[in-house]
Design a protein around this motif. Structure first.
Motif, PDB file in Angstrom:
ATOM      1  N   GLN A  20       0.831  -1.200   0.000  1.00 21.77           N
ATOM      2  CA  GLN A  20       0.000   0.000   0.000  1.00 21.77           C
ATOM      3  C   GLN A  20       0.867   1.252   0.000  1.00 21.77           C
ATOM      4  OE1 GLN A  20      -3.108   0.115   2.954  1.00 21.77           O
ATOM      5  NE2 GLN A  20      -3.152   2.352   2.991  1.00 21.77           N
ATOM      6  N   SER A  24       1.039   4.145  -2.929  1.00 17.55           N
ATOM      7  CA  SER A  24       0.793   5.555  -2.641  1.00 17.55           C
ATOM      8  C   SER A  24       1.984   6.425  -3.012  1.00 17.55           C
ATOM      9  CB  SER A  24       0.457   5.728  -1.158  1.00 17.55           C
ATOM     10  OG  SER A  24      -0.722   5.036  -0.820  1.00 17.55           O
ATOM     11  N   GLU A  85      -1.306   7.520   6.099  1.00 17.50           N
ATOM     12  CA  GLU A  85      -0.692   6.194   6.068  1.00 17.50           C
ATOM     13  C   GLU A  85       0.546   6.119   6.952  1.00 17.50           C
ATOM     14  OE1 GLU A  85      -1.934   4.551   1.625  1.00 17.50           O
ATOM     15  OE2 GLU A  85      -0.102   5.736   1.877  1.00 17.50           O
ATOM     16  N   PHE A 412      -5.395  -1.811   1.917  1.00 17.34           N
ATOM     17  CA  PHE A 412      -4.722  -1.786   0.622  1.00 17.34           C
ATOM     18  C   PHE A 412      -5.739  -1.843  -0.517  1.00 17.34           C
ATOM     19  CE2 PHE A 412      -3.033  -4.598  -2.796  1.00 17.34           C
ATOM     20  CZ  PHE A 412      -2.270  -3.634  -3.433  1.00 17.34           C
ATOM     21  N   SER A 416      -6.328   1.127  -3.219  1.00 20.78           N
ATOM     22  CA  SER A 416      -6.158   0.808  -4.636  1.00 20.78           C
ATOM     23  C   SER A 416      -7.343   1.309  -5.448  1.00 20.78           C
ATOM     24  CB  SER A 416      -5.995  -0.705  -4.831  1.00 20.78           C
ATOM     25  OG  SER A 416      -4.844  -1.186  -4.162  1.00 20.78           O
TER      26      SER A 416
END
Length: 454
Positions: A20, A24, A85, A412, A416
């Protein structure tokens, strides 16, 4: 040490968190590079338009400014996702070392707000300010964009070469945020990244007009749209090659395991060759073209210098060698190809002050944006994957920093989907901007383009 909770979180959730973060960062870095490089190129076009009276430059500047506004908006979205995140996926990092690396993130926030304010002025005051005043409003956008990139990359540089703190009884003490931000990895890494941003922006912008010229649009507007950003990128490229050598020498001195992975070196030795291509099979680099003495010479300036092999570190402390090796190969290959394109342009311009007349040049220019992005992404793969298994090199493992909560894979999946929608929306809007024609004006107000551009 891995706690029981963290051991329970690995490997599925650790892999999901890393993937993830890679998604990003890989998405955001492209938009961020355009945000750093496009404003400067746009200002050059506007300045040339005012200086020469050529309306084509001013038309290009106005169109590029509209694209800048779109990219700034989507960059703000992806940057916000990244900021969440960092805390949600890596509490072990931010909870322990947040006070050490918090300063560059705070400064980046200030630069972001300055950029946002002046971008608004630049976009909406085009017909409300004198030309020189409007041009000057773009200068803070350029400076703030470069500053944002600098501050963020200093945090990553700290993860490569942690300084500015001491550990005492399992706690972080004696914190010096300035020493952390200006760590030894900061100069080569920030310089390398900022130059990469100008290369990505220049080649990407030029590739749009190269495609249009291949389709038969050979007017002055499209020629300038190709020539201006391509010239900026071409000037930066050879400088970037030199800075890349500087960065590689830093890695050789401070991260020898990463260097060994980059070159697929498994046995420590002297007079180590430079490898081109190849694949690692059973702890051996096979099918590579070896350039005698090359790695020792490039890494240390001595053809007989010793290079540490991966056999000197435990297998658990090695990064995935094929990923790092091929990331490095792709980055260098794309960089050399772009250098060749820059040389082609420079030679043609020196001979007759014109673009090369070959369609192969236009084809290469059309692919240059993709090549620059590919080199950028491959370079970050080398930087980040080559540091593994450490999130803070030699200090904290990635597995110790991940969120121990189960179910990270669903985060994730969600992210996405968000990035898929964001990509589709961004491409759609930019394509609409590219297709929109300027608004025609009355015949007595028209310039040589037939459209009002100021």
């Amino acid at each position: 040490m891995l706690t029981p909770a963290l051991i329970a979180a690995a490997p599925a959730d650790l892999a999901a968190a890393r993937t993830q973060m890679a998604l990003s960062l890989g998405w955001h870095i492209i938009v961020a590079c355009l945000g750093v490089g496009m404003p400067a190129i746009t200002l050059i076009a506007e300045w040339r338009g005012h200086r020469t009276g050529d309306v084509h430059y001013r038309l290009l500047a106005r169109r590029w400014a509209r694209a800048m506004g779109v990219l700034f908006a989507v960059g703000a979205v992806s940057g916000t996702i990244l900021s969440f995140e960092m805390g949600l996926l890596w509490p072990g990092l931010m909870g322990v070392y947040g006070e050490v690396i918090g300063l560059p993130f705070a400064l980046e926030g200030i630069a972001f707000f300055i950029e946002a304010i002046f971008l608004g002025v630049y976009l909406y005051a085009w017909d409300r300010l004198p030309p020189r005043a409007h041009l000057l409003t773009g200068v803070p956008i350029v400076l703030a964009g470069v500053a944002s990139a600098f501050f963020v990359v200093t945090a990553n540089a700290w993860m490569q070469h942690p300084t500015g703190f001491a550990a005492e009884g399992g706690r972080v003490v004696a914190v010096n945020p300035w020493a952390a931000m200006f760590n030894p990895a900061t100069p080569p890494q920030t310089t390398h990244m900022i130059l990469a941003a100008f290369m990505v922006a220049g080649f990407a912008m030029a590739s749009v007009y190269a495609v249009a010229m291949l389709r038969g649009r050979r007017d002055r507007y499209h020629r300038l749209g190709l020539l201006l950003p391509l010239t900026v990128a071409a000037v930066v490229t050879p400088v970037q090659i030199g800075v890349g050598d500087w960065a590689a020498r830093f890695v050789a001195e401070n991260q020898p395991v990463k260097l060994a992975a980059m070159e697929g070196v498994f046995e420590t030795g002297r007079a180590v060759p430079l490898h081109v291509g190849g694949v690692v099979i059973d702890d051996e680099l096979r099918y590579a073209l070896a350039i005698p003495y090359g790695l020792s010479l490039l890494a240390h300036g001595n053809p007989d210098a010793e290079i540490m092999g991966l056999d000197e570190v435990p297998r658990a402390d090695r990064p995935p060698v094929n990923v790092v090796h091929w990331g490095f190969q792709i980055m260098v290959g794309c960089g050399l190809a772009l250098l060749g394109l820059a040389a082609w342009l420079g030679l043609a311009w020196a001979r007759r002050r014109d673009l090369p007349r070959s369609r192969w040049f236009l084809r290469a220019s059309a692919l240059s944006g993709l090549a620059a992005v590919l080199a950028l992404e491959a370079g970050w793969v080398v930087t980040e994957v080559g540091r593994q298994p450490w999130i803070v090199y030699g200090v904290q493992r990635t597995a110790d920093a991940v969120n121990p909560a189960p179910g990270l894979v669903w985060g994730f999946v969600l992210v996405s989907v968000v990035y898929a929608v964001l990509t589709a929306a961004t491409v759609y809007v930019l394509r609409r901007l590219a297709r929109d024609e300027p608004v025609p004006v009355a015949p007595q107000e028209r310039d040589v383009t037939g459209y009002r551009v100021v």
